[in-house]
Scaffold this active site. Structure first.
Site, PDB file in Angstrom:
ATOM      1  N   HIS A 278       4.331  12.189   0.591  1.00 24.98           N
ATOM      2  CA  HIS A 278       2.933  12.586   0.586  1.00 24.98           C
ATOM      3  C   HIS A 278       2.252  12.643   2.047  1.00 24.98           C
ATOM      4  O   HIS A 278       0.802  11.373   1.752  1.00 24.98           O
ATOM      5  CB  HIS A 278       2.230  12.052  -0.525  1.00 24.98           C
ATOM      6  CG  HIS A 278       3.178  11.987  -1.687  1.00 24.98           C
ATOM      7  ND1 HIS A 278       2.751  11.507  -2.945  1.00 24.98           N
ATOM      8  CD2 HIS A 278       3.136  13.249  -2.411  1.00 24.98           C
ATOM      9  CE1 HIS A 278       3.258  12.430  -3.922  1.00 24.98           C
ATOM     10  NE2 HIS A 278       3.810  13.309  -3.119  1.00 24.98           N
TER      11      HIS A 278
ATOM     12  N   GLU B  72       8.044  10.228 -10.685  1.00 21.94           N
ATOM     13  CA  GLU B  72       8.720   9.480 -10.935  1.00 21.94           C
ATOM     14  C   GLU B  72       9.320   9.219 -12.552  1.00 21.94           C
ATOM     15  O   GLU B  72      10.152   9.315 -13.552  1.00 21.94           O
ATOM     16  CB  GLU B  72       7.832   7.930 -10.674  1.00 21.94           C
ATOM     17  CG  GLU B  72       9.298   6.957 -11.463  1.00 21.94           C
ATOM     18  CD  GLU B  72       8.231   5.459 -11.144  1.00 21.94           C
ATOM     19  OE1 GLU B  72       8.042   5.322  -9.639  1.00 21.94           O
ATOM     20  OE2 GLU B  72       8.090   4.925 -11.840  1.00 21.94           O
TER      21      GLU B  72
ATOM     22  N   THR C  30       6.839   2.784 -12.004  1.00 22.94           N
ATOM     23  CA  THR C  30       6.697   1.605 -10.629  1.00 22.94           C
ATOM     24  C   THR C  30       5.591   1.136 -10.323  1.00 22.94           C
ATOM     25  O   THR C  30       5.279  -0.441  -9.943  1.00 22.94           O
ATOM     26  CB  THR C  30       8.022   1.360  -9.323  1.00 22.94           C
ATOM     27  OG1 THR C  30       7.532   2.761  -8.811  1.00 22.94           O
ATOM     28  CG2 THR C  30       8.980   1.878 -10.094  1.00 22.94           C
TER      29      THR C  30
HETATM   30  S1  SF4 Z   1       9.093   1.846  -6.315  1.00 26.32           S
HETATM   31 FE1  SF4 Z   1       8.265   0.506  -5.423  1.00 26.32          FE
HETATM   32  S2  SF4 Z   1       9.694   0.624  -2.567  1.00 26.32           S
HETATM   33 FE2  SF4 Z   1      10.672   1.718  -4.342  1.00 26.32          FE
HETATM   34  S3  SF4 Z   1       9.126   4.002  -3.764  1.00 26.32           S
HETATM   35 FE3  SF4 Z   1       8.113   4.015  -5.357  1.00 26.32          FE
HETATM   36  S4  SF4 Z   1       6.507   1.652  -4.432  1.00 26.32           S
HETATM   37 FE4  SF4 Z   1       8.211   2.324  -2.485  1.00 26.32          FE
END
Ligand code: SF4
Length: 281
Positions: free
Chosen positions: A41, A126, A162
């Site tokens: 991004h 994600e 995450t």
């Molecule tokens: S999980 Fe954490 S280290 Fe992996 S891309 Fe996302 S923000 Fe970055």
């Protein structure tokens, strides 16, 4: 004028890895190569990538056998990867290992008969990818209040997007205790975002002005700018060209930070420009 760069500024591990894999693929195979959605991004880095033959596409329809597709750090669904492979497309998987961990847990919990719950934003790529690993049957919950609408389940397995805050994950998990007989919780939060916010907050409290560098389309950069502006005047810029010398009249200390998708070369340009301004004054 003193310029201080925040600890933990710029590319996180997962983004750095994805960019490295993209450049290696472009070197080893004949460009163009493609990413499904923007690899990062940051408009300047996307432009730089396209100069190297790495392009963003919105679907796989236009790709031909032997074209190279890079899966970005957010990951994707197993069906996208299967579809690409069936078409003979070469897949380079740059899914961040922290995201892979969440995907594997979702798959395992689903196969063991748990109702999978993902604490996160349902429209985030994600989360859409992790959903796919849970056979598209996971529940996505973004806050503890939403838990009261859920039916009772025998077994629930909960994981986090995450970038979630630990507080939100803990609140949702504890609310889920009242919705099942057995609860398994896996903390799949990656600390890169939290660390960037913590370092920016610390620095903003020590300086007279903050510069936050990163794409205006980058959610984590926008969050950093909002956070810093709670403490000192803050400018969110994408490139050094946007810096105006008049911002620094009477300023003794400037803090600089950058989002997880801001490349080092843009950060260095900004630091260099601040040094030049310093020389003039
Ligand atoms: S999980 Fe954490 S280290 Fe992996 S891309 Fe996302 S923000 Fe970055």
């Amino acid at each position: 004028m003193k310029v201080i760069l925040a600890e933990n500024a710029g590319f996180c591990f997962g983004v750095k890895r994805a960019i490295k894999l993209a450049f290696e693929s472009a070197k080893n195979s004949n460009p163009p190569i493609y990413s499904l959605g923007p690899l990062i991004h940051n408009p300047q880095q996307v432009e730089f990538l396209s100069q190297k033959g790495i392009y963003e596409i919105s679907d796989l329809e236009s790709l031909k056998p032997d074209d190279v597709l890079i899966i970005r750090s957010h990951g994707t669904t197993p069906s996208v990867i299967d579809f690409a492979k069936t078409k003979g497309i070469k897949v380079v998987d740059a899914t961040c290992p922290f995201v892979v961990n969440a995907q594997k847990l979702a798959q395992k919990l689903n196969s063991e008969g748990y109702q999978v719950v993902i604490v996160g934003e349902g429209d985030h790529p994600e989360v859409i990818g992790i959903m796919g690993f849970a056979n598209n049957s996971a529940w996505v919950i973004d806050n503890a209040n939403a838990v009261s609408d859920l039916p009772h389940k025998k077994r629930i397995g909960v994981i986090a997007q995450t970038t979630q805050s630990f507080e939100n994950f803990r609140e949702v998990t504890s609310a889920l205790l009242g919705r099942c007989d057995e609860l398994r919780a896996f903390n799949t939060i990656c600390h890169a975002t939290a660390q960037r916010q913590e370092s920016a907050k610390e620095l903003a409290q020590k300086v007279d002005l903050m510069i936050v560098i990163g794409g205006r389309n980058s959610a984590n950069t926008n969050r950093l700018a909002t956070l810093c502006s709670q403490y000192v005047p803050t400018y969110h810029i994408e490139t050094a060209e946007e810096i105006d010398e008049s911002w620094f009249n009477g300023i003794e200390t400037v803090g600089v930070t950058a989002g997880a998708s801001t490349p080092e070369w843009i950060i260095n340009d900004v630091i260099e420009k601040l040094r030049l301004i310093n020389k003039h004054n």
